[in-house]
Design a protein around this motif. Sequence first.
Motif, mmCIF file in Angstrom:
data_model
loop_
_atom_site.group_PDB
_atom_site.id
_atom_site.type_symbol
_atom_site.label_atom_id
_atom_site.label_comp_id
_atom_site.label_asym_id
_atom_site.label_seq_id
_atom_site.Cartn_x
_atom_site.Cartn_y
_atom_site.Cartn_z
ATOM 1 N N GLN A 103 0.891 -1.130 -0.165
ATOM 2 C CA GLN A 103 -0.012 0.106 -0.163
ATOM 3 C C GLN A 103 0.841 1.377 -0.067
ATOM 4 O O GLN A 103 0.650 2.131 -0.610
ATOM 5 C CB GLN A 103 -0.663 -0.110 1.150
ATOM 6 C CG GLN A 103 -2.095 -1.118 1.161
ATOM 7 C CD GLN A 103 -2.855 -0.962 2.302
ATOM 8 O OE1 GLN A 103 -2.478 -0.341 3.455
ATOM 9 N NE2 GLN A 103 -3.949 -1.860 2.215
ATOM 10 N N GLU A 106 2.217 1.754 -3.574
ATOM 11 C CA GLU A 106 1.296 2.205 -4.334
ATOM 12 C C GLU A 106 1.035 3.541 -4.203
ATOM 13 O O GLU A 106 0.890 4.385 -5.095
ATOM 14 C CB GLU A 106 -0.019 1.268 -4.272
ATOM 15 C CG GLU A 106 0.108 -0.098 -4.864
ATOM 16 C CD GLU A 106 -1.159 -1.024 -4.546
ATOM 17 O OE1 GLU A 106 -1.992 -0.249 -3.898
ATOM 18 O OE2 GLU A 106 -1.015 -1.901 -4.995
ATOM 19 N N GLU A 107 0.815 3.846 -3.091
ATOM 20 C CA GLU A 107 0.691 5.442 -2.601
ATOM 21 C C GLU A 107 1.839 6.203 -3.241
ATOM 22 O O GLU A 107 1.669 7.526 -3.591
ATOM 23 C CB GLU A 107 0.491 5.314 -0.906
ATOM 24 C CG GLU A 107 -0.870 5.252 -0.507
ATOM 25 C CD GLU A 107 -0.923 5.400 1.093
ATOM 26 O OE1 GLU A 107 -0.043 5.636 1.570
ATOM 27 O OE2 GLU A 107 -1.943 4.768 1.305
ATOM 28 N N GLU A 109 3.688 5.685 -5.737
ATOM 29 C CA GLU A 109 3.580 5.562 -7.169
ATOM 30 C C GLU A 109 2.535 6.549 -7.521
ATOM 31 O O GLU A 109 2.792 7.318 -8.515
ATOM 32 C CB GLU A 109 3.399 4.067 -7.806
ATOM 33 C CG GLU A 109 4.354 3.284 -7.517
ATOM 34 C CD GLU A 109 5.716 3.524 -8.467
ATOM 35 O OE1 GLU A 109 5.084 4.079 -9.672
ATOM 36 O OE2 GLU A 109 6.724 3.259 -8.123
ATOM 37 N N GLN A 110 1.401 6.508 -6.810
ATOM 38 C CA GLN A 110 0.382 7.495 -7.141
ATOM 39 C C GLN A 110 0.747 8.788 -6.923
ATOM 40 O O GLN A 110 0.325 9.782 -7.843
ATOM 41 C CB GLN A 110 -0.934 7.332 -6.321
ATOM 42 C CG GLN A 110 -1.512 5.897 -6.774
ATOM 43 C CD GLN A 110 -2.572 5.547 -5.676
ATOM 44 O OE1 GLN A 110 -3.010 6.412 -4.977
ATOM 45 N NE2 GLN A 110 -3.374 4.611 -6.188
ATOM 46 N N GLN A 111 1.497 9.173 -5.915
ATOM 47 C CA GLN A 111 2.108 10.553 -5.787
ATOM 48 C C GLN A 111 2.950 11.172 -7.040
ATOM 49 O O GLN A 111 3.034 12.035 -7.571
ATOM 50 C CB GLN A 111 2.651 10.797 -4.315
ATOM 51 C CG GLN A 111 1.967 10.661 -3.222
ATOM 52 C CD GLN A 111 0.836 11.816 -2.980
ATOM 53 O OE1 GLN A 111 1.110 12.806 -3.538
ATOM 54 N NE2 GLN A 111 -0.227 11.370 -2.529
ATOM 55 N N LYS A 112 3.765 10.064 -7.412
ATOM 56 C CA LYS A 112 4.732 10.432 -8.581
ATOM 57 C C LYS A 112 3.848 10.716 -9.685
ATOM 58 O O LYS A 112 4.158 11.800 -10.598
ATOM 59 C CB LYS A 112 5.760 9.303 -8.712
ATOM 60 C CG LYS A 112 6.733 9.406 -7.570
ATOM 61 C CD LYS A 112 7.749 8.134 -8.134
ATOM 62 C CE LYS A 112 8.781 7.535 -6.853
ATOM 63 N NZ LYS A 112 9.581 6.512 -7.097
ATOM 64 N N GLU A 113 2.769 10.065 -10.062
ATOM 65 C CA GLU A 113 2.014 9.966 -11.433
ATOM 66 C C GLU A 113 1.427 11.248 -11.111
ATOM 67 O O GLU A 113 1.356 12.038 -12.123
ATOM 68 C CB GLU A 113 1.149 8.865 -11.328
ATOM 69 C CG GLU A 113 1.631 7.532 -11.975
ATOM 70 C CD GLU A 113 0.882 6.486 -11.919
ATOM 71 O OE1 GLU A 113 -0.532 6.799 -11.959
ATOM 72 O OE2 GLU A 113 1.238 5.345 -12.009
ATOM 73 N N LYS A 114 0.801 11.718 -9.932
ATOM 74 C CA LYS A 114 -0.036 13.235 -9.658
ATOM 75 C C LYS A 114 1.055 14.173 -10.029
ATOM 76 O O LYS A 114 0.697 15.034 -10.576
ATOM 77 C CB LYS A 114 -0.509 13.008 -8.412
ATOM 78 C CG LYS A 114 -1.687 12.565 -8.192
ATOM 79 C CD LYS A 114 -2.169 12.538 -6.934
ATOM 80 C CE LYS A 114 -3.436 12.044 -6.618
ATOM 81 N NZ LYS A 114 -4.006 12.126 -5.318
ATOM 82 N N GLN A 115 2.347 14.245 -9.723
ATOM 83 C CA GLN A 115 3.250 15.151 -9.738
ATOM 84 C C GLN A 115 3.584 15.281 -11.270
ATOM 85 O O GLN A 115 3.889 16.212 -11.639
ATOM 86 C CB GLN A 115 4.407 15.005 -9.060
ATOM 87 C CG GLN A 115 4.353 15.236 -7.519
ATOM 88 C CD GLN A 115 5.349 14.780 -6.715
ATOM 89 O OE1 GLN A 115 6.607 14.202 -7.214
ATOM 90 N NE2 GLN A 115 5.321 15.030 -5.401
#
Length: 130
Positions: A103, A106-107, A109-115
Amino acid sequence: TAKLVVAVIRHHRVQINYIIYLFFTMSRTDGRKLVAFAGTAIVGALGFATIYLPFIADRDKLRGLFEEGEQSIPEGARREIQAIMKAERESQQRMEEVLQQQQQHEEAEQQKEKQKASPGSMWSSFRRKQ
């Protein structure tokens, strides 16, 4: 002894013949009584099985699963059960740790994608700046 065997056979033949005689000479009323008795027996058996067994009888005792206390378990079996329970707890803790790491990964990775996605958006120039 042979006379005794012959006497027993004759006696049973007489009983069987009498039962056959009664069966074939029954009146229509006797047949109705027999059917009524059989129906009542079936309904009674179903009622007993439906009401008594699940609600009144101790189901565990019927199945033979009742426990007589801690003394009924041998010491070796008790130690083995405790070892199995300890191993299960440890494996569950390891699984929880792995899930938490997944988890967190994944969090991240999601932060990197948002940035990455927000500055390069084609609609960024239309957004209101606050």
